[in-house]
Scaffold this active site. Structure first.
Site, PDB file in Angstrom:
ATOM      1  N   CYS A   2       0.853  -1.179   0.000  1.00  0.00           N
ATOM      2  CA  CYS A   2       0.000   0.000   0.000  1.00  0.00           C
ATOM      3  C   CYS A   2       0.893   1.234   0.000  1.00  0.00           C
ATOM      4  CB  CYS A   2      -0.843   0.040   1.268  1.00  0.00           C
ATOM      5  SG  CYS A   2      -1.708  -1.495   1.585  1.00  0.00           S
ATOM      6  N   ARG A  28       1.936   1.646  -5.989  1.00  0.00           N
ATOM      7  CA  ARG A  28       2.148   0.724  -4.878  1.00  0.00           C
ATOM      8  C   ARG A  28       0.891  -0.097  -4.568  1.00  0.00           C
ATOM      9  NH1 ARG A  28       6.407   1.450  -1.815  1.00  0.00           N
ATOM     10  NH2 ARG A  28       5.296   0.538  -0.096  1.00  0.00           N
ATOM     11  N   TRP A  65      -3.711  -2.086  -1.425  1.00  0.00           N
ATOM     12  CA  TRP A  65      -3.628  -3.314  -2.200  1.00  0.00           C
ATOM     13  C   TRP A  65      -3.950  -4.403  -1.197  1.00  0.00           C
ATOM     14  CZ3 TRP A  65      -3.880  -4.356  -7.048  1.00  0.00           C
ATOM     15  CH2 TRP A  65      -3.428  -5.577  -7.552  1.00  0.00           C
ATOM     16  N   ASN A  91       0.563   0.666   6.320  1.00  0.00           N
ATOM     17  CA  ASN A  91       1.097  -0.155   5.233  1.00  0.00           C
ATOM     18  C   ASN A  91       1.922  -1.253   5.867  1.00  0.00           C
ATOM     19  OD1 ASN A  91       2.281  -1.188   2.922  1.00  0.00           O
ATOM     20  ND2 ASN A  91       3.907   0.346   2.926  1.00  0.00           N
ATOM     21  N   GLY A  92       1.594  -2.507   5.573  1.00  0.00           N
ATOM     22  CA  GLY A  92       2.342  -3.620   6.164  1.00  0.00           C
ATOM     23  C   GLY A  92       1.385  -4.691   6.619  1.00  0.00           C
ATOM     24  N   GLU A 453      12.287 -11.940 -20.576  1.00  0.00           N
ATOM     25  CA  GLU A 453      11.836 -10.573 -20.291  1.00  0.00           C
ATOM     26  C   GLU A 453      10.753 -10.120 -21.285  1.00  0.00           C
ATOM     27  OE1 GLU A 453      11.769  -8.660 -17.965  1.00  0.00           O
ATOM     28  OE2 GLU A 453      11.343  -6.692 -18.812  1.00  0.00           O
ATOM     29  N   LYS A 457       6.892  -8.973 -20.358  1.00  0.00           N
ATOM     30  CA  LYS A 457       6.280  -7.704 -20.778  1.00  0.00           C
ATOM     31  C   LYS A 457       4.970  -7.974 -21.523  1.00  0.00           C
ATOM     32  CE  LYS A 457       8.479  -4.792 -18.861  1.00  0.00           C
ATOM     33  NZ  LYS A 457       9.056  -5.644 -17.983  1.00  0.00           N
ATOM     34  N   GLU A 460       2.317  -9.062 -18.979  1.00  0.00           N
ATOM     35  CA  GLU A 460       1.979  -8.024 -18.012  1.00  0.00           C
ATOM     36  C   GLU A 460       1.139  -6.898 -18.621  1.00  0.00           C
ATOM     37  OE1 GLU A 460       5.530  -6.061 -16.708  1.00  0.00           O
ATOM     38  OE2 GLU A 460       4.643  -5.413 -14.833  1.00  0.00           O
ATOM     39  N   HIS A 476      11.782 -30.673 -26.094  1.00  0.00           N
ATOM     40  CA  HIS A 476      11.494 -31.522 -24.927  1.00  0.00           C
ATOM     41  C   HIS A 476      10.050 -31.391 -24.464  1.00  0.00           C
ATOM     42  CE1 HIS A 476      15.632 -32.694 -24.755  1.00  0.00           C
ATOM     43  NE2 HIS A 476      15.998 -31.421 -24.821  1.00  0.00           N
ATOM     44  N   LYS A 570       3.023  -2.349  -9.119  1.00  0.00           N
ATOM     45  CA  LYS A 570       4.470  -2.339  -9.301  1.00  0.00           C
ATOM     46  C   LYS A 570       5.121  -2.899  -8.050  1.00  0.00           C
ATOM     47  CE  LYS A 570       8.095  -0.308 -11.309  1.00  0.00           C
ATOM     48  NZ  LYS A 570       8.357  -0.096 -12.687  1.00  0.00           N
TER      49      LYS A 570
HETATM   50  C1  F6R Z   1       7.815  -6.053 -14.529  1.00  0.00           C
HETATM   51  C2  F6R Z   1       8.109  -5.491 -13.214  1.00  0.00           C
HETATM   52  C3  F6R Z   1       8.321  -6.441 -12.093  1.00  0.00           C
HETATM   53  C4  F6R Z   1       9.504  -5.974 -11.238  1.00  0.00           C
HETATM   54  C5  F6R Z   1       9.611  -6.856  -9.999  1.00  0.00           C
HETATM   55  C6  F6R Z   1      10.799  -6.463  -9.146  1.00  0.00           C
HETATM   56  O1  F6R Z   1       7.689  -5.073 -15.505  1.00  0.00           O
HETATM   57  O2  F6R Z   1       8.160  -4.286 -13.028  1.00  0.00           O
HETATM   58  O3  F6R Z   1       8.536  -7.739 -12.545  1.00  0.00           O
HETATM   59  O4  F6R Z   1      10.670  -6.057 -12.000  1.00  0.00           O
HETATM   60  O5  F6R Z   1       8.441  -6.728  -9.239  1.00  0.00           O
HETATM   61  O6  F6R Z   1      10.726  -5.140  -8.748  1.00  0.00           O
HETATM   62  P1  F6R Z   1      12.007  -4.343  -8.318  1.00  0.00           P
HETATM   63  O7  F6R Z   1      12.919  -4.259  -9.486  1.00  0.00           O
HETATM   64  O8  F6R Z   1      11.498  -3.006  -7.899  1.00  0.00           O
HETATM   65  O9  F6R Z   1      12.630  -5.099  -7.187  1.00  0.00           O
END
Ligand code: F6R
Length: 575
Positions: A2, A28, A65, A91-92, A453, A457, A460, A476, A570
């Protein structure tokens, strides 16, 4: 995870201003939100709407969240005590909230929400019957288990009480006001001065003063930190989405990083090289996109004889043997990802040395490390990490260069620009995959992390199922899923015969192949993005940029809310 905000001001501010600050923390968590100022308690489900002209000089706000209790207005913060005089945001996670709640219910407290956080409001109400606020807070720090950043307001008092353990909390010292927040993004456009809370500290904040205390209630002096942040980066400008804007900044931010590693960050960079040389074992700890950057980094280092293991932070303790000869390198954009923090705690308990590579200054991970380098990517507003990946990988490539990896990094920014100039061509390919249910991305060696990666993307941002895998693993089992029309993105480094043969295998089964390559002979092939670099190191980064654009254009074609994909905040493991 949060986000929390608290403001105490010498002058009136509007609820719109309070919510603007909260909006900057929306990444967040954003399933519900609420605020309390001297007039109102408001709670909403859904995205933060910045509005309201109510004037106030004090207020707290929260973007949620959900962890305990569903997404409802009742469960949204702030929470109130029975007499409604105590208002809190949290938050927590309070681990022993059940015991505390039972005790408070025995004392006739009535709970209205399903959250762990509501306990805090009742705990303060109960404590304040016969203790002063400092005694209540020190008691709380002794009796509670779990993680928290908490802001408490008491009706008619122009003070905010702030407590922290393991969840992030900072105080921004602004002209005419003090702002408490989960991170410096919340006020980085207003001030560059911050005071950072350490664990088990609390503070009493007024409009023109602040006092910090340790867990025993003794006053402590805290330094004011100055941070540097590019203020204009938080504006979307002419771009349709932050994601596109942030990809478009990649050339500039990589230049800024590489310059700083040879200048302001040179001492730290040299220290990192020495630590790598001295350590018997090197292990990267990271999650998501940052994990893929570290996997690419491990590849670069292996090419020059430096052995490095890469572990997903949430599995760290299951797969690593750590001792005092181990160097753990945490890679994290936010510097607040709880799985990485937990991995570092474990590494510390086992006496490892800890270095971090982060984007957010003064973040928890940075502060847990004995050495930390900043990737200087600037604020990432979009949930999908893009420019941070480029700078994480570029930093690791620069490290490998110190050990003999042959690469000319001076033209990396230029090459990124050249690739971005091909946006329209890439858009067509992105739109091509938009109609598909599944996409497969194959790579080998250098391009394996890139395949992972790109798949991340695509999933996501466009919600299309995507699998990024080693080309060698196709036979395989997964090859069974490749049929007429299945899109496969093949990442061909130079003339690597193995990945070329994997590409033929999928073509033979009727796959719709898109190629990303630096192989000149394939330049004219249909549906191919040709990247002009003969260098493996740079190809890894550039191929990822091409993949980021493919993912973006697929999502845009489908009308997805690109900057805020569903069910994901994020750094979703940050508490
Ligand atoms: C994907 C993305 C997440 C972060 C992951 C780690 O686009 O943003 O997969 O890479 O949550 O976050 P950080 O780098 O902040 O530790």
């Amino acid at each position: 995870m949060c986000g929390i905000i608290g403001i105490v001001s010498k002058k009136d501010f509007t609820s719109k201003f309070l919510l603007e600050r909260l909006k900057r923390l929306e990444y967040r968590g954003y399933d519900s939100y609420g605020y309390y100022d001297s007039r109102d308690l408001k709670k909403y489900v859904g995205e933060i709407i910045v509005a309201g002209e109510n004037k106030s000089r004090i207020g707290i706000a929260h973007t949620r969240w959900a962890t305990h209790g569903g997404v409802t207005e009742t469960n949204a913060h702030p929470h109130l005590s029975c007499d409604k005089d105590i208002v809190i945001v949290h938050n927590g996670i309070l681990e022993n909230f059940k015991e505390l709640k039972e005790e408070l219910i025995r004392k006739n407290h009535k709970f209205v929400s399903e959250t762990d956080s509501e306990v805090i409001a009742h705990y303060f109400e109960e404590g304040l019957r016969n203790k002063d606020i400092k005694e209540v807070i020190t008691g709380f720090l002794r009796e509670t288990k779990g993680t928290f950043a908490i802001l408490v307001m008491i009706k008619d008092k122009e003070e905010i009480y702030a407590l922290k353990r393991d969840s992030p909390l900072v105080l921004g010292i602004c002209k005419d006001m003090n702002i408490l927040a989960s991170d410096i993004y919340a006020f980085s456009d207003l001030t560059n001065k911050a005071v950072l809370f350490d664990n088990d500290e609390f503070a009493i904040i007024t409009k023109d003063n602040y006092k910090f205390f340790n867990k025993n209630g003794r006053v402590i002096r805290k330094p004011i930190k100055k941070f540097v942040w590019e203020q204009e980066e938080s504006e979307k400008q002419e771009y349709k989405h932050y994601m596109l804007k942030e990809i478009s900044e990649e050339a500039d931010v990589v230049k800024r990083l590489l310059f700083s590693l040879d200048n302001e960050q040179k001492t730290g960079f040299d220290k990192l090289i020495n630590l790598i040389k001295e350590s018997k074992k090197i292990i990267f700890a990271s999650c998501g996109t940052s994990y893929h950057a570290s996997l690419l980094g491990a590849y670069y280092l292996h090419q020059v004889g430096v052995e490095a293991q890469t572990l997903i932070a949430s599995e760290f303790k299951h797969f690593a043997n750590i001792d005092s000869d181990t160097l753990v390198i945490a890679i994290s954009q936010s510097g607040e990802t709880m799985d990485v923090i937990d991995a570092l705690k474990y590494a510390k308990e086992n006496n490892a040395k800890i270095v971090s590579i982060v984007n957010v200054p003064f973040s928890t991970i940075q502060r847990m490390s004995e050495l930390s380098l900043n990737i200087l990517a600037g604020q990432e507003v979009c949930v999908a990490s893009t420019k941070a990946f480029v700078n994480q990988a570029a930093l690791l490539l620069r490290v490998a260069q110190e050990f003999g990896f042959r690469v000319n990094l001076t033209n990396l920014a230029e090459k990124i620009k050249d690739l971005l100039d091909k946006k329209d061509e890439i858009r067509r390919l992105g739109e091509r995959i938009a109609e598909s249910r599944d996409v497969y991305i194959i790579g080998r060696g250098l391009t394996y992390p890139v395949a992972r990666e790109i798949a991340l993307k695509i999933k996501e941002i466009s919600y299309i199922h995507a699998e990024g895998m080693m080309g060698g693993e196709l036979k395989h089992g997964t090859i069974a899923l490749i049929e007429e029309g299945t899109p496969v993105i093949s990442l061909i480094n130079n003339n690597d015969p193995d990945i070329i043969s994997n590409t033929r295998e999928v073509e033979a089964r009727g796959a719709k192949v898109i190629i990303i390559t630096n192989n000149k002979d394939l330049e004219k092939k249909k549906n191919t993005i040709h990247i002009r670099t003969g260098n493996d190191g740079k190809f890894g980064i550039l191929a990822t940029v091409a993949g980021q654009l493919i993912a973006y254009y697929a999502a845009d074609k489908l009308g997805r809310p690109v900057d805020k994909p569903r069910n994901l905040a994020k750094c979703c493991t940050v508490k």
